[in-house]
Design an enzyme around this catalytic site. Structure first.
Site, PDB file in Angstrom:
ATOM      1  N   ASP A 143       9.460   2.494  -0.484  1.00  0.00           N
ATOM      2  CA  ASP A 143       8.450   3.179   0.316  1.00  0.00           C
ATOM      3  C   ASP A 143       8.771   2.867   1.781  1.00  0.00           C
ATOM      4  O   ASP A 143       8.468   1.778   2.283  1.00  0.00           O
ATOM      5  CB  ASP A 143       7.056   2.665  -0.074  1.00  0.00           C
ATOM      6  CG  ASP A 143       5.953   3.243   0.815  1.00  0.00           C
ATOM      7  OD1 ASP A 143       6.277   3.800   1.885  1.00  0.00           O
ATOM      8  OD2 ASP A 143       4.774   3.126   0.438  1.00  0.00           O
ATOM      9  N   LYS A 200       4.751   9.655   8.403  1.00  0.00           N
ATOM     10  CA  LYS A 200       4.511  10.289   9.711  1.00  0.00           C
ATOM     11  C   LYS A 200       5.668  10.308  10.709  1.00  0.00           C
ATOM     12  O   LYS A 200       5.744  11.218  11.529  1.00  0.00           O
ATOM     13  CB  LYS A 200       3.292   9.630  10.333  1.00  0.00           C
ATOM     14  CG  LYS A 200       3.244   8.112  10.116  1.00  0.00           C
ATOM     15  CD  LYS A 200       1.848   7.618   9.750  1.00  0.00           C
ATOM     16  CE  LYS A 200       1.892   6.266   9.063  1.00  0.00           C
ATOM     17  NZ  LYS A 200       0.752   5.962   8.273  1.00  0.00           N
ATOM     18  N   TYR A 236       0.866  -1.183   0.000  1.00  0.00           N
ATOM     19  CA  TYR A 236       0.000   0.000   0.000  1.00  0.00           C
ATOM     20  C   TYR A 236       0.898   1.226   0.000  1.00  0.00           C
ATOM     21  O   TYR A 236       1.805   1.343   0.828  1.00  0.00           O
ATOM     22  CB  TYR A 236      -0.874  -0.015   1.258  1.00  0.00           C
ATOM     23  CG  TYR A 236      -1.805   1.165   1.401  1.00  0.00           C
ATOM     24  CD1 TYR A 236      -2.973   1.252   0.646  1.00  0.00           C
ATOM     25  CD2 TYR A 236      -1.518   2.194   2.302  1.00  0.00           C
ATOM     26  CE1 TYR A 236      -3.832   2.334   0.780  1.00  0.00           C
ATOM     27  CE2 TYR A 236      -2.379   3.277   2.445  1.00  0.00           C
ATOM     28  CZ  TYR A 236      -3.538   3.341   1.684  1.00  0.00           C
ATOM     29  OH  TYR A 236      -4.389   4.412   1.820  1.00  0.00           O
TER      30      TYR A 236
HETATM   31  N1  HOZ Z   1      -3.350   3.173   6.347  1.00  0.00           N
HETATM   32  C1  HOZ Z   1      -2.997   3.073   7.717  1.00  0.00           C
HETATM   33  C2  HOZ Z   1      -2.384   1.789   8.068  1.00  0.00           C
HETATM   34  N2  HOZ Z   1      -1.616   1.176   7.088  1.00  0.00           N
HETATM   35  C3  HOZ Z   1      -4.174   3.288   8.625  1.00  0.00           C
HETATM   36  C4  HOZ Z   1      -4.353   4.718   8.853  1.00  0.00           C
HETATM   37  C5  HOZ Z   1      -5.346   5.083   9.941  1.00  0.00           C
HETATM   38  O1  HOZ Z   1      -6.435   4.553   9.996  1.00  0.00           O
HETATM   39  O2  HOZ Z   1      -4.998   5.939  10.720  1.00  0.00           O
END
Ligand code: HOZ
Length: 436
Positions: free
Chosen positions: A240, A268, A145
Site C-alpha cells: 500500500d 492522492k 490503515y
Molecule cells: N486518513 C487520512 C490520514 N491518514 C486523513 C484524511 C483527512 O482527514 O483528510
C-alpha cells in the site's frame, strides 16, 4: 494567543450539517482538542486559515503536496484542462499518458487501473488478489490503515486509532472474518498465521513504511521476509503505497528497499492532490480485471481528465528531477536533528522516526516499531506541543497516529523557525508535564 474566531464560527455551523463538522474524522482535532482550522488557501509550504493566519504546513494534504501547495505547473495545466470539459466517462489520451508514465517509473508493474481514492485502490487490490488466487483470507498489520472499506476496519490505524474505535458498528463480522492481523514487523506471527490458515490466504497487504500509526519503519529483513513467505505459499504481496509512492523515491518503497510487490496501490499523489487512487501490477495479474478478466471494478470518475492532468504534470516533474528526493531527505534530516536537540535539552523522552520525507515525533522512551509501542507514547505531551506549535503558526497532523509529510517548498528558514518554536514549546511543557 492566536484568534480562531472565524474557524470557531464555521466549526459551530458545520457541526449542524456535517457529522462532527468535518468530512474526514482526523481533521476534527478530537484527539488534540480545540477547533480545527478552516483553511482558506495554501501556497508553497504554507496554509492560510479563515482568520488570516499563516502556518508552516507539515500535513501537505496528507502527502500529495510534495512540491508545495498550488504548485504553478500543476495549476497552469489544470486551468487549461478544465476548459476542455471536466468528465467524459470515456477513455482519454491523458489516461494513457499517465499509465505509460507510471508503468515506466514504478518497478515490477506493467499495468495500472485508475480509481478515485486510496480506499478504492486497496479494496480493489484485495478483490483482485482473491480473484486471482481463488482464496479469501488476507493478512494486514495492526495500526496499518488501508482505507475505510469494511474488511480493513480491524485494528486499523489513522482515524480509527486516533478516535480509539475498537469495533466499527455497521461492519458485519462475516465481512471481517477473513481479515487476519499480525503486529507490524513481526514475521514470526505472519508465519504462524500462514501455517494456521494454510492454503487459505490470498494476500498480505502492508504499508512498506507505515504512516498511519505515526511513521513506523520496517525493520531490516521484514519486507524481504514477507516476500519470501508470499513466494513460498502462493500469496500475493500488496504494497500500500498511498503514502510512500513517489514520495520515498520516484519508484516508491519497492525501489527504496529493493523488494518486489505483486500489486501496488497508490493514492492522492498520483492526482497531484485531486481525488485519485490506482492499483497496479504485472500483466499476468492485472489482466484478471474486467473487461479482460472477470474481477469486476468500475467508476465513472475513474481517470477523470482534470485529476489525470494534475497527476501527470506532477509525476513528470518528479521523474525528471531526481534531485528533489535528495533535497527532501536533506531537509527532513535537518529538521529531525534540530528537533532531537531541543527535546534532549529538556530531557524529554522522544523518538523521531523518519524515512525520506515522512517523519513522526513520538514522546516515548523506547523505539517505536509497531502499533503497541506507538500507542504507549505520551499523548498529553503530544497535545501540548501540538497546540503550542499551532499557536506559533506551525501546523502538524492533529494526531500522534499520523505521519508528517514534508514538502520541497519548505525553506531552511521554515525549518529553523519550526525547531526554534519547538524548543520554546518543549521548554514550556517541561515546566508542568512529566516529560521523562
Ligand atoms: N486518513 C487520512 C490520514 N491518514 C486523513 C484524511 C483527512 O482527514 O483528510
Amino acid at each position: 494567543m492566536k484568534e480562531y474566531k472565524r474557524s470557531e464560527f464555521l466549526f459551530q455551523r458545520a457541526q449542524q450539517v456535517i457529522p462532527g463538522g468535518v468530512n474526514s474524522p482526523v481533521r476534527a482535532f478530537k484527539n488534540v482538542g480545540g477547533t480545527p482550522l478552516f483553511i482558506k488557501s495554501a501556497k508553497g509550504a504554507y496554509i492560510f486559515d479563515e482568520d488570516g493566519n499563516r502556518y508552516i504546513d507539515y500535513v501537505g494534504s496528507w502527502g500529495p503536496m510534495i512540491l508545495g501547495h498550488a504548485y504553478e505547473p500543476v495549476i497552469d495545466a489544470v486551468e487549461k484542462a478544465v476548459r476542455n470539459g471536466t468528465s467524459f466517462g470515456a477513455p482519454t489520451d491523458l489516461e494513457l499518458k499517465i499509465a505509460e508514465l507510471i508503468t515506466s517509473i514504478v518497478p515490477n508493474i506493467d499495468m495500472v487501473r485508475m480509481v478515485n481514492s486510496g480506499t478504492e485502490a486497496c479494496m480493489s487490490a484485495i478483490r483482485l488478489a482473491r480473484g486471482f488466487t481463488g482464496k479469501n483470507k488476507f493478512i494486514k498489520f495492526e495500526g496499518c490503515y488501508h482505507g475505510h472499506a469494511d474488511m480493513f476496519l480491524v485494528n486499523a490505524g489513522s482515524g480509527v486509532a486516533t478516535l480509539g474505535i475498537q469495533n466499527t458498528p455497521g461492519v458485519p463480522e462475516a465481512v471481517t472474518s477473513d481479515t487476519l492481523i499480525a503486529p507490524y514487523n513481526d514475521l514470526e506471527k505472519v508465519n504462524e498465521l500462514v501455517t494456521t490458515y494454510s492454503g487459505q490466504i490470498a494476500a498480505i497487504i502492508v504499508e512498506p513504511v507505515a504512516g498511519n500509526m505515526g511513521c513506523v519503519l520496517p525493520k531490516k529483513g521484514f519486507l524481504e521476509g514477507l516476500r519470501k513467505i508470499c513466494d513460498e505459499h502462493h500469496i500475493l504481496l500488496i504494497f500500500d503505497e498511498v503514502m510512500t509512492g513517489f514520495r520515498l523515491a520516484i519508484g516508491g518503497a519497492q525501489e527504496l528497499f529493493n523488494v518486489k510487490a505483486d500489486l501496488v496501490t497508490f493514492g492522492k499523489i498520483i492526482g497531484g492532490g485531486f481525488p485519485v487512487g490506482a492499483y497496479a501490477g504485472p500483466k499476468s495479474i492485472m489482466e484478471h480485471v474486467a473487461p479482460t478478466g472477470n474481477v469486476y471494478q468500475a467508476g465513472t470518475l475513474s481517470g477523470n481528465p482534470i485529476a489525470m492532468t494534475a497527476g501527470y504534470t506532477l509525476l513528470r516533474i518528479l521523474s525528471e528531477q531526481s534531485e528533489i528526493y535528495k533535497s527532501l531527505s536533506a531537509k527532513t534530516e535537518y529538521l529531525v536533528n534540530g528537533l532531537k536537540k531541543v527535546f534532549d535539552n529538556e530531557n524529554m523522552a522522544s523518538q523521531i522516526n523518519h524515512c525520506g520525507s515522512m517523519m513522526s515525533v513520538f514522546f516515548a522512551k523506547d523505539a517505536v516499531t509497531n502499533f503497541s509501542t506507538s500507542s504507549q507514547c505520551n499523548k498529553n505531551l503530544f497535545k501540548e506541543i501540538f497546540h503550542s506549535l499551532l499557536d506559533k503558526q506551525i501546523y502538524l497532523p492533529p494526531s500522534p497516529y499520523e505521519s508528517w509529510f514534508l514538502s520541497d517548498a519548505l525553506s531552511y528558514e521554515d525549518l529553523d523557525q519550526t525547531i526554534h518554536s519547538t524548543g520554546i514549546a518543549a521548554h514550556l511543557a517541561a515546566q508542568h508535564l512529566d516529560v521523562s
